[in-house]
Structure formats: structure tokens, C-alpha cells
Design a protein around this motif. Sequence first.
Motif, PDB file in Angstrom:
ATOM      1  N   PRO A  33     -22.141  52.345 165.229  1.00 17.03           N
ATOM      2  CA  PRO A  33     -22.310  53.261 164.086  1.00 17.03           C
ATOM      3  C   PRO A  33     -22.733  52.552 162.836  1.00 17.03           C
ATOM      4  O   PRO A  33     -23.549  53.263 162.062  1.00 17.03           O
ATOM      5  N   ALA A  34     -22.054  51.307 162.385  1.00 14.33           N
ATOM      6  CA  ALA A  34     -22.443  50.698 161.023  1.00 14.33           C
ATOM      7  C   ALA A  34     -23.996  50.184 161.145  1.00 14.33           C
ATOM      8  O   ALA A  34     -24.710  50.515 160.040  1.00 14.33           O
ATOM      9  N   SER A  37     -25.839  53.366 160.209  1.00 15.64           N
ATOM     10  CA  SER A  37     -25.654  53.904 158.923  1.00 15.64           C
ATOM     11  C   SER A  37     -26.386  52.918 158.079  1.00 15.64           C
ATOM     12  O   SER A  37     -26.953  53.512 157.104  1.00 15.64           O
ATOM     13  N   ARG A  38     -26.461  51.656 158.262  1.00 21.80           N
ATOM     14  CA  ARG A  38     -27.402  50.708 157.366  1.00 21.80           C
ATOM     15  C   ARG A  38     -28.940  51.138 157.726  1.00 21.80           C
ATOM     16  O   ARG A  38     -29.699  51.044 156.880  1.00 21.80           O
ATOM     17  N   THR A  48     -24.542  55.361 151.599  1.00 23.20           N
ATOM     18  CA  THR A  48     -23.950  54.208 152.130  1.00 23.20           C
ATOM     19  C   THR A  48     -22.469  54.414 152.473  1.00 23.20           C
ATOM     20  O   THR A  48     -21.953  53.762 153.223  1.00 23.20           O
ATOM     21  N   THR A  49     -21.879  55.168 151.673  1.00 16.65           N
ATOM     22  CA  THR A  49     -20.389  55.323 151.934  1.00 16.65           C
ATOM     23  C   THR A  49     -19.900  56.417 153.129  1.00 16.65           C
ATOM     24  O   THR A  49     -18.985  56.278 153.389  1.00 16.65           O
ATOM     25  N   GLU A  50     -21.097  56.746 153.674  1.00 20.93           N
ATOM     26  CA  GLU A  50     -20.834  57.785 154.732  1.00 20.93           C
ATOM     27  C   GLU A  50     -20.507  56.705 156.058  1.00 20.93           C
ATOM     28  O   GLU A  50     -21.023  55.834 156.642  1.00 20.93           O
ATOM     29  N   ALA A  51     -19.181  57.033 156.628  1.00 18.57           N
ATOM     30  CA  ALA A  51     -18.705  56.354 157.758  1.00 18.57           C
ATOM     31  C   ALA A  51     -19.179  57.222 159.107  1.00 18.57           C
ATOM     32  O   ALA A  51     -18.748  58.455 159.216  1.00 18.57           O
ATOM     33  N   LEU A  52     -19.646  56.447 160.075  1.00 14.83           N
ATOM     34  CA  LEU A  52     -20.276  57.050 161.105  1.00 14.83           C
ATOM     35  C   LEU A  52     -19.460  56.896 162.291  1.00 14.83           C
ATOM     36  O   LEU A  52     -18.918  56.034 162.578  1.00 14.83           O
ATOM     37  N   THR A  53     -19.496  57.853 163.294  1.00 13.63           N
ATOM     38  CA  THR A  53     -18.853  57.407 164.610  1.00 13.63           C
ATOM     39  C   THR A  53     -19.849  57.210 165.797  1.00 13.63           C
ATOM     40  O   THR A  53     -21.103  57.254 165.627  1.00 13.63           O
ATOM     41  N   ASP A  56     -22.020  60.238 166.627  1.00 14.72           N
ATOM     42  CA  ASP A  56     -23.161  60.086 165.662  1.00 14.72           C
ATOM     43  C   ASP A  56     -24.288  59.184 166.286  1.00 14.72           C
ATOM     44  O   ASP A  56     -25.205  59.572 166.351  1.00 14.72           O
TER      45      ASP A  56
END
Length: 183
Positions: A33-34, A37-38, A48-53, A56
Amino acid sequence: MADREQATGVLGLVQDFVNTVDLQDGPEELSDPAALSRWLAGRGLINTTEALTVADLNHAVALREAMRGVIGANTGGAVFPIDVATLNSAASASRLRARFAADGRARLEPEAQGVERAMGQLVAALFAAMGDPNWTRLRLCASPTCRWVFFDRSRNHSSRWCAMASCGNREKAKRFRGRAKPR
Ligand SMILES: [Zn+2]
């Protein structure tokens, strides 16, 4: 790979997203997930502050492969109902709507926020790419183990391989070995 042809604009964004994995040799860019996000943040598609699962990530990979599926139609491939359903569900989840920008031109924009919005922007890019005169130049490599998306610059849209040096020669060698077998 340096000799693989790259598109620009919305075609380039669609191509980049589908090519986040090299099915032939790796790597998988969307490995967790990170990493997703990147990748999205790098293209301004998500904060960028969005935490993905993991869910996702699974959605994003399914969307990517559905996009690969419809690009395959440009190379004579069948369009599968699962890919169509995946694209429609991403479009619905992001609540795409037509928006007229300050320059008077219309485009699709997602009303949703967060990762749904990011997925919606990728679907909107695909929508715009399909309306681009160069859409049919976006093709899948004919090697069944590669299926890389390349931009076909040939005059009559006849390139079959993402790169002749790798896939073209590998497939030719396979056919040659097939013919050379003793009967
Ligand atoms: Zn290839």
C-alpha cells in the motif's frame, strides 16, 4: 527498458500505470500500500498523508489489469466482462462527472476523495486517452508472457513487440525451435 516506446499526456499516464509491473522480468512497483501511495502521490493523484490499505492496493491492481485488458483490444484481443465490470465499478465509486474548465473544455473529474478519487482520475485518463487520435497506437506486446504496453510509432500501427531486441527475438527463437523439432 530503454528501447520501449513511451507515450505522453493521458496516453502516457495510462501507459505508466499499466506498466507499473513488468510481467516478464519484474519488478512489481505496486508491491504494498505504501508503494501505491508513493506512485499516486508522485503524479499528484493523492495526498501523501493518505494511508492506504491492502484492499486499496488490490483494487488498484485489479483496475490496472482491467486497463491492460481494454488496451489489448487495440491489438485484437478480446475484451473480458470482468475488466469492463472493474472499470465501471471504479468509475462509479469515484463518482465521475463532466466538468468544464476555465478554458471552456470539458473533462471527467471524480467527486470522491482519497484513493477513490485517484482511481477515478486514472479512469478519466483512460476515457480521455480513448478519445485521443493516437489511442490505437497504445498496444500490448504480443508476447503472452510480456504484455507490456508500448506506444506504436510505426506508420501503419503494425509493431507487435514492446522491443524487438527482447520480446521479438525471443518469440522468433521459440517459433524457430518449434519448427526445428524432429517429426
Ligand atoms: Zn514485450
